[in-house]
Every structure is written in structure tokens, then in C-alpha cells.
Design an enzyme around this catalytic site. Structure first.
Site, PDB file in Angstrom:
ATOM      1  N   MET A   1      78.901  99.392  43.039  1.00  0.00           N
ATOM      2  CA  MET A   1      79.766 100.511  42.631  1.00  0.00           C
ATOM      3  C   MET A   1      80.859 100.053  41.659  1.00  0.00           C
ATOM      4  SD  MET A   1      80.029 102.303  46.386  1.00  0.00           S
ATOM      5  CE  MET A   1      80.120 100.772  47.297  1.00  0.00           C
TER       6      MET A   1
ATOM      7  N   ASP B   1      70.500 109.653  52.908  1.00  0.00           N
ATOM      8  CA  ASP B   1      71.561 109.549  51.906  1.00  0.00           C
ATOM      9  C   ASP B   1      71.022 109.697  50.489  1.00  0.00           C
ATOM     10  OD1 ASP B   1      73.674 109.252  53.514  1.00  0.00           O
ATOM     11  OD2 ASP B   1      73.979 107.112  53.179  1.00  0.00           O
TER      12      ASP B   1
ATOM     13  N   LYS C   1      75.738 112.264  48.328  1.00  0.00           N
ATOM     14  CA  LYS C   1      76.781 112.793  47.455  1.00  0.00           C
ATOM     15  C   LYS C   1      76.156 113.710  46.418  1.00  0.00           C
ATOM     16  CE  LYS C   1      79.502 108.636  47.875  1.00  0.00           C
ATOM     17  NZ  LYS C   1      80.248 107.612  47.189  1.00  0.00           N
TER      18      LYS C   1
END
Ligand code: SAH
Length: 276
Positions: A182, A46, A68
Site C-alpha cells: 500500500m 475481500d 473496499k
């Protein structure tokens, strides 16, 4: 399960290990994580996994980035799980490597469910989660007998990308220490909700950016000023935000605590930041 000479379980072909890599410092990898890296045929990793950690992979291992890009989820979660399942069905030892702990805001549960449905045998290897280990590096204990007997782990946005709607903010605000993942994007909104409930505006807050990495940065502020200070100091993901009296312990511990950062060059990690 067979156990090798190291006393660690063999990484059997055709199985998946879902492993937490910790918040960044390779020194925080578990023995099982290092063992998995050394023996994997395929590593699917990741965002936030640094080259210094991937360097523990053997030369035989293929490396697939599944994080991402530019703040957008890529590739889509179903594509990642399909890839992992396909690699396992081909007989590979598949290492699914995630930042922190795979079962803490890491979608590890979804991947484990997909593996269960596909009847692919898997192992979970927990890692040091950023909200505990990252704060430890900043000199902030998650609990302290004089301050708190409960901690809340909160995500700053839900699946829609908005401030989590399902949370009872009145109840959340009553937990003495709130550790947020986050949370930068909606920090203003979250702080407003906590203050509107029961929290004082001058409650201490810590923002820990790039925790455990050489570029770790800590900004201490208050709940009322947290969003403005995050912007003023250009605090960027990945960052953990903690609200509560334990934050004040940092200033006491800091004087004598040894340098907590790793010395290796982690330049590549900033290329792979996750979105807020
Ligand atoms: N599974 C991970 C969390 C993944 S969600 C864990 O257990 O730590 C991604 C969020 O984790 C980031 O937005 C940030 O809030 C936090 N995070 C992960 N690594 C971090 C780091 N090195 N420093 C600060 N925050 C980090």
C-alpha cells in the site's frame, strides 16, 4: 477436532475459518483454502479475491463482498465482523477469505480478536503473502545470501491514511530489503525519508502491479526515481514496492525463468481493487 477422509479437518457448522487466498493466482491456494471453499455455507470475501478463486466455492455457499469500493473502506470493519459473527451464530460454516495472508496487513488479527470476544471457534489458514509470493513471480527473492539477511515488511500508510508516523525511518532505512504494501500514494515521501536516512538514490526498486495475475506488470527503477516512474507508467494498486539489491537478481533470472502468470481470465479482479 474431527478429521475427514481427506486428512483435512472438518469445517464444523458454527465456526469461522479465516483464510488467506494468496495474491491472486488460484494455483497458490492452499489445500486447506480449497477445502474451506468447497465446504463453506457462507463466504465473506475481500477486495482482490478473483472470480477464479470464488469459483472453488460450492453451489450452497452464499457470497458476501466485504471489500473496499472506490478506494473507500466499505462496509466498516465492525459491520463486517458483526456479520461474520451473526452468520456463525446461525450455524453456518463461515469462510472469511482475505487476499494474501490474513495476518499480514489484512486486519485478520482484529477479526480473530472479535471472534475470540464473541467465543466463536475459528481457524487460521495462512496464505501466500503478496510481498513474498508476488515478488517471487517477478523473479525477485525476498532474501539472498549475498545481498541481505533481513527483510522489512512495511505498510505505506497507517490507520490515518498518512505515511506511518510510528516508524523510526532511520532504523527502517538500515534494513537491507524493504518490502512495502500500500505504498504508492506516499512513495515520494517514503523514498525521500529513506534517502535522507542512509539509502542511496540509485538503489534498485521494483514495483510489481497485479502480482501473479495475468495482468502482472513489473517496473524496475531506482529509489530517487520510484515515485516519478510509478506515475509515468501509471502503476496502480494493488502493487508491491521493494527496495534493495535483491531487485537486481530479476534481470539475471528472467532469461530462463518460465512464464509465471496464470492463464485463466481474471478480468473481474480489476473491478475490486483496493485503494492505495
Ligand atoms: N494480506 C495481504 C495484504 C493486504 S494489504 C497479503 O498478505 O498480501 C493490500 C496490499 O497488498 C495492496 O495495496 C498491495 O500493496 C498488496 N497486494 C495484495 N495483492 C497484491 C497483488 N496481487 N499484487 C501486488 N500487490 C498486492
Amino acid at each position: 477436532m474431527t478429521v475427514g477422509a481427506t486428512g483435512l479437518p472438518d469445517f464444523e457448522p458454527g465456526t469461522v475459518w479465516l483464510v488467506g487466498a494468496g495474491p491472486g493466482d488460484p494455483g497458490l491456494l492452499t489445500r486447506l483454502a480449497v477445502h474451506a471453499l468447497a465446504n463453506a455455507d457462507a463466504v465473506v470475501y475481500d477486495a482482490l479475491i478473483s472470480d477464479a478463486i470464488l469459483d472453488f466455492a460450492g453451489p450452497q455457499a452464499t457470497r458476501t463482498y466485504a471489500g473496499k469500493r472506490g478506494g473507500k473502506p466499505w462496509p466498516k470493519q465492525p459491520a463486517i465482523t458483526e456479520r461474520i459473527i451473526a452468520l456463525a451464530r446461525q450455524g453456518n460454516r463461515v469462510l472469511r477469505l482475505k487476499g494474501g495472508d490474513p495476518f499480514v496487513f489484512g486486519r485478520g488479527g482484529e477479526e480473530a480478536l472479535a471472534l475470540t470476544r464473541a467465543e466463536i471457534a475459528f481457524r487460521i489458514v495462512p496464505g501466500v503473502t503478496a510481498g513474498i509470493g508476488g515478488h517471487g513471480y517477478a523473479g525477485i527473492p525476498a532474501t539472498h545470501r549475498d545481498c541481505n539477511s533481513a527483510v522489512l515488511f512495511l505498510t505505506g500508510h497507517d490507520a490515518t491514511g498518512e505515511t506511518p508516523q510510528a516508524i523510526d525511518w532511520e532504523a527502517a532505512a538500515r534494513i537491507p530489503v524493504i518490502v512495502m504494501y500500500m505504498a504508492l500514494k506516499h512513495l515520494e515521501d517514503i523514498a525521500t525519508r529513506l534517502i535522507a536516512a542512509v539509502r542511496a538514490g540509485d538503489e534498485p526498486v521494483a514495483l510489481v502491479e497485479n502480482a501473479t495475475l495475468p495482468n502482472q506488470r513489473v517496473v524496475t527503477t531506482t529509489l530517487a526515481s520510484a515515485a516519478a516512474d510509478a506515475a509515468a507508467h501509471n502503476v496502480s494498486p494493488p502493487a508491491i514496492v521493494t527496495v534493495g539489491p535483491v531487485v537486481d537478481l530479476r534481470s539475471v533470472l528472467q532469461g530462463v525463468m518460465l512464464e509465471q502468470r496464470p492463464t485463466a481470465d481474471f478480468g473481474a479482479v480489476s473491478q475490486r481493487r483496493v485503494g492505495t
